[in-house]
Write an enzyme that holds these catalytic residues in place. Structure first.
Site, PDB file in Angstrom:
ATOM      1  N   LYS A 127      -2.685 -11.099  55.492  1.00  0.00           N
ATOM      2  CA  LYS A 127      -3.986 -10.987  54.828  1.00  0.00           C
ATOM      3  C   LYS A 127      -4.809 -12.251  54.990  1.00  0.00           C
ATOM      4  O   LYS A 127      -6.012 -12.183  55.244  1.00  0.00           O
ATOM      5  CB  LYS A 127      -3.802 -10.721  53.322  1.00  0.00           C
ATOM      6  CG  LYS A 127      -3.668  -9.259  52.979  1.00  0.00           C
ATOM      7  CD  LYS A 127      -4.036  -9.029  51.506  1.00  0.00           C
ATOM      8  CE  LYS A 127      -3.777  -7.591  51.095  1.00  0.00           C
ATOM      9  NZ  LYS A 127      -4.046  -7.369  49.671  1.00  0.00           N
ATOM     10  N   LYS A 162       1.448   1.374  59.041  1.00  0.00           N
ATOM     11  CA  LYS A 162       1.594   2.053  57.751  1.00  0.00           C
ATOM     12  C   LYS A 162       0.226   2.496  57.236  1.00  0.00           C
ATOM     13  O   LYS A 162      -0.796   1.868  57.535  1.00  0.00           O
ATOM     14  CB  LYS A 162       2.296   1.146  56.729  1.00  0.00           C
ATOM     15  CG  LYS A 162       1.424   0.054  56.169  1.00  0.00           C
ATOM     16  CD  LYS A 162       2.028  -0.607  54.924  1.00  0.00           C
ATOM     17  CE  LYS A 162       1.087  -1.734  54.485  1.00  0.00           C
ATOM     18  NZ  LYS A 162       1.487  -2.472  53.321  1.00  0.00           N
ATOM     19  N   LYS A 174      -4.403   1.102  52.109  1.00  0.00           N
ATOM     20  CA  LYS A 174      -5.770   1.203  51.611  1.00  0.00           C
ATOM     21  C   LYS A 174      -6.624   0.050  52.105  1.00  0.00           C
ATOM     22  O   LYS A 174      -7.818   0.190  52.255  1.00  0.00           O
ATOM     23  CB  LYS A 174      -5.823   1.345  50.079  1.00  0.00           C
ATOM     24  CG  LYS A 174      -5.058   0.327  49.289  1.00  0.00           C
ATOM     25  CD  LYS A 174      -4.881   0.768  47.813  1.00  0.00           C
ATOM     26  CE  LYS A 174      -3.698   0.054  47.196  1.00  0.00           C
ATOM     27  NZ  LYS A 174      -3.236   0.626  45.943  1.00  0.00           N
TER      28      LYS A 174
HETATM   29  P1  TYM Z   1       0.546  -1.261  46.079  1.00  0.00           P
HETATM   30  O1  TYM Z   1      -0.402  -1.022  44.959  1.00  0.00           O
HETATM   31  O2  TYM Z   1       0.006  -1.738  47.369  1.00  0.00           O
HETATM   32  O3  TYM Z   1       1.359   0.030  46.395  1.00  0.00           O
HETATM   33  C1  TYM Z   1       2.016   0.787  45.395  1.00  0.00           C
HETATM   34  C2  TYM Z   1       3.313   1.340  45.952  1.00  0.00           C
HETATM   35  O4  TYM Z   1       3.066   2.158  47.093  1.00  0.00           O
HETATM   36  C3  TYM Z   1       3.947   1.775  48.150  1.00  0.00           C
HETATM   37  N1  TYM Z   1       3.282   2.032  49.447  1.00  0.00           N
HETATM   38  C4  TYM Z   1       3.810   2.789  50.428  1.00  0.00           C
HETATM   39  N2  TYM Z   1       4.972   3.466  50.518  1.00  0.00           N
HETATM   40  C5  TYM Z   1       5.193   4.152  51.643  1.00  0.00           C
HETATM   41  N3  TYM Z   1       4.322   4.204  52.683  1.00  0.00           N
HETATM   42  C6  TYM Z   1       3.150   3.534  52.654  1.00  0.00           C
HETATM   43  N4  TYM Z   1       2.296   3.608  53.678  1.00  0.00           N
HETATM   44  C7  TYM Z   1       2.850   2.780  51.477  1.00  0.00           C
HETATM   45  N5  TYM Z   1       1.796   2.011  51.098  1.00  0.00           N
HETATM   46  C8  TYM Z   1       2.081   1.567  49.852  1.00  0.00           C
HETATM   47  C9  TYM Z   1       4.181   0.294  47.918  1.00  0.00           C
HETATM   48  O5  TYM Z   1       5.359  -0.135  48.559  1.00  0.00           O
HETATM   49  C10 TYM Z   1       4.282   0.237  46.408  1.00  0.00           C
HETATM   50  O6  TYM Z   1       5.574   0.527  45.967  1.00  0.00           O
HETATM   51  N6  TYM Z   1       2.586  -5.701  45.069  1.00  0.00           N
HETATM   52  C11 TYM Z   1       2.589  -4.291  44.672  1.00  0.00           C
HETATM   53  C12 TYM Z   1       2.200  -4.070  43.222  1.00  0.00           C
HETATM   54  C13 TYM Z   1       3.053  -4.789  42.228  1.00  0.00           C
HETATM   55  C14 TYM Z   1       4.410  -4.466  41.906  1.00  0.00           C
HETATM   56  C15 TYM Z   1       4.780  -5.393  40.894  1.00  0.00           C
HETATM   57  C16 TYM Z   1       5.307  -3.508  42.361  1.00  0.00           C
HETATM   58  C17 TYM Z   1       2.689  -5.830  41.439  1.00  0.00           C
HETATM   59  N7  TYM Z   1       3.711  -6.191  40.648  1.00  0.00           N
HETATM   60  C18 TYM Z   1       6.058  -5.370  40.342  1.00  0.00           C
HETATM   61  C19 TYM Z   1       6.592  -3.494  41.805  1.00  0.00           C
HETATM   62  C20 TYM Z   1       6.953  -4.418  40.803  1.00  0.00           C
HETATM   63  C21 TYM Z   1       1.563  -3.575  45.522  1.00  0.00           C
HETATM   64  O7  TYM Z   1       0.601  -4.149  45.972  1.00  0.00           O
HETATM   65  O8  TYM Z   1       1.725  -2.239  45.593  1.00  0.00           O
END
Ligand code: TYM
Length: 332
Positions: free
Chosen positions: A112, A195, A198
């Site tokens: 990023k 992948k 968003k």
């Molecule tokens: P975020 O908001 O980007 O995504 C939420 C969840 O969706 C999963 N994900 C995917 N899984 C499969 N294929 C894809 N193409 C795909 N894109 C997204 C992500 O792996 C995630 O599980 N950093 C985290 C948010 C967070 C978090 C936490 C998660 C903050 N604190 C504590 C767990 C525990 C994030 O940006 O997820």
């Protein structure tokens, strides 16, 4: 009872199929068996610029979507991160036991920040994974259900938990990532080697679960495949076809093998239209439930406030122990 915790950012108007199939769908199943904590990390969202009004709206949209897909606030503690100040407080302590080089090795940060340029990259984005570790460790969960892209952040969380436990006193549970193999990485429909994301996918490559199903059907019909004709599951060589099989299988509950057997003698057009149909069946009732939750924002806010109360009960106990162990004076 064993505990799970996970979060999803409020940075879009809808979850996409990657979020849903990679993570959120599993949360719904896990809430029956585990003491579940699910939250919306709005502190993480502001590591990149957000419009305040949009952020507030999207936070509610994310909460409503979690309810609409089946997170039950009677079973799970559903809350918004900024309403539980202990997250930011623990993050500071963890910042102070994380090496600069260790944080600089996080691949999501490297990707990023390279894209944005240094001058447009906030220090918050750099410490993002440490805040994520705080989110997790406050609740002492056994499992953290996430998609494949969160694996490295979970590794850092485990390292920090172990480091704190050895340097001070056993305080944190070292959590395991819970990554569901088949759907841990859903791919971009237009670029099936990347992948679905968003922040980086072309809109035509993302299926948003709240979009008009006609729009999503069209995206599925235009998905990139290959120049062959056989419908076989081969993620290495037939990424586009395999991605559609994964999506259809996950949404319908029919195994990939059974789908492939049924497609003998049929073409990619059939695969695409069936996948679009299965998606539509999922999306239509979801959109209705969503409208119901968004129609009563006061009730939604009440659910989140009561979730934050429950979360704080757990989080404040952990934080008090941490503060004591690092040598801070007792609360005055
Ligand atoms: P975020 O908001 O980007 O995504 C939420 C969840 O969706 C999963 N994900 C995917 N899984 C499969 N294929 C894809 N193409 C795909 N894109 C997204 C992500 O792996 C995630 O599980 N950093 C985290 C948010 C967070 C978090 C936490 C998660 C903050 N604190 C504590 C767990 C525990 C994030 O940006 O997820």
């Amino acid at each position: 009872r064993r505990r799970v915790l996970s979060g999803i950012q409020p940075t879009a108007d809808s979850f996409h199929l990657g979020n849903y199939l990679g993570a959120v769908r599993n949360w719904v199943e896990l809430q029956d068996e585990f003491d579940a904590f699910y939250f919306i990390p709005d502190l993480h969202a502001i590591t990149v610029p957000q419009d305040p009004k949009e952020l507030r709206r999207r936070t509610r949209v994310a909460a409503a979507q979690l309810l609409a897909v089946g997170i039950d606030p009677e079973k799970s503690t559903l809350f918004v991160q900024s309403q539980v100040p202990e997250h930011a407080q623990l993050a500071w302590v963890l910042n102070c036991i994380t090496g600069f080089g260790e944080a600089a090795r996080m691949t999501q940060f490297k990707d990023k920040s390279a894209k944005q340029g240094r001058d447009h990259t906030s220090v918050g984005l750099f410490t993002y994974p440490i805040l994520q570790a705080a989110d997790i460790l406050l609740y002492r969960p056994n499992l953290v259900p996430v998609g494949e892209d969160q694996r490295q952040h979970l590794e850092l969380t485990r390292d920090l938990a172990q480091r704190f436990n050895t340097r001070f006193k056993k305080t944190f549970v070292v959590p395991d990532a819970h990554i569901i193999k088949g759907t841990a990485k859903i791919f971009d429909l237009q670029d099936p080697t990347a992948k679905m994301s968003k922040s980086s996918s072309n809109p035509a490559g993302i299926v948003n679960i709240l979009d008009d199903p006609k729009v999503s059907a069209k995206k599925i019909r235009s998905a990139v495949t290959d120049n062959e004709r056989d419908i076989v599951f081969d993620p290495e060589n037939k990424a586009g076809v395999s991605n559609l099989l994964v999506i259809q299988s996950a949404l319908s509950g029919v195994s990939i093998d059974d789908l492939v057997a049924g497609y003998a003698g049929k073409g990619y057009g059939d695969l695409k239209s069936d996948t679009a149909d299965v998606l539509t069946e999922f999306v239509v009732p979801l959109r209705e439930r969503m409208d119901g939750f968004m129609a009563d924002v006061a009730e939604l806010d009440r659910i989140l406030a009561s979730g934050a109360d429950r979360a704080r009960e757990v989080a404040s106990r952990t934080l008090a122990q941490v503060y004591d162990r690092v040598g801070f004076l007792p609360p005055g």
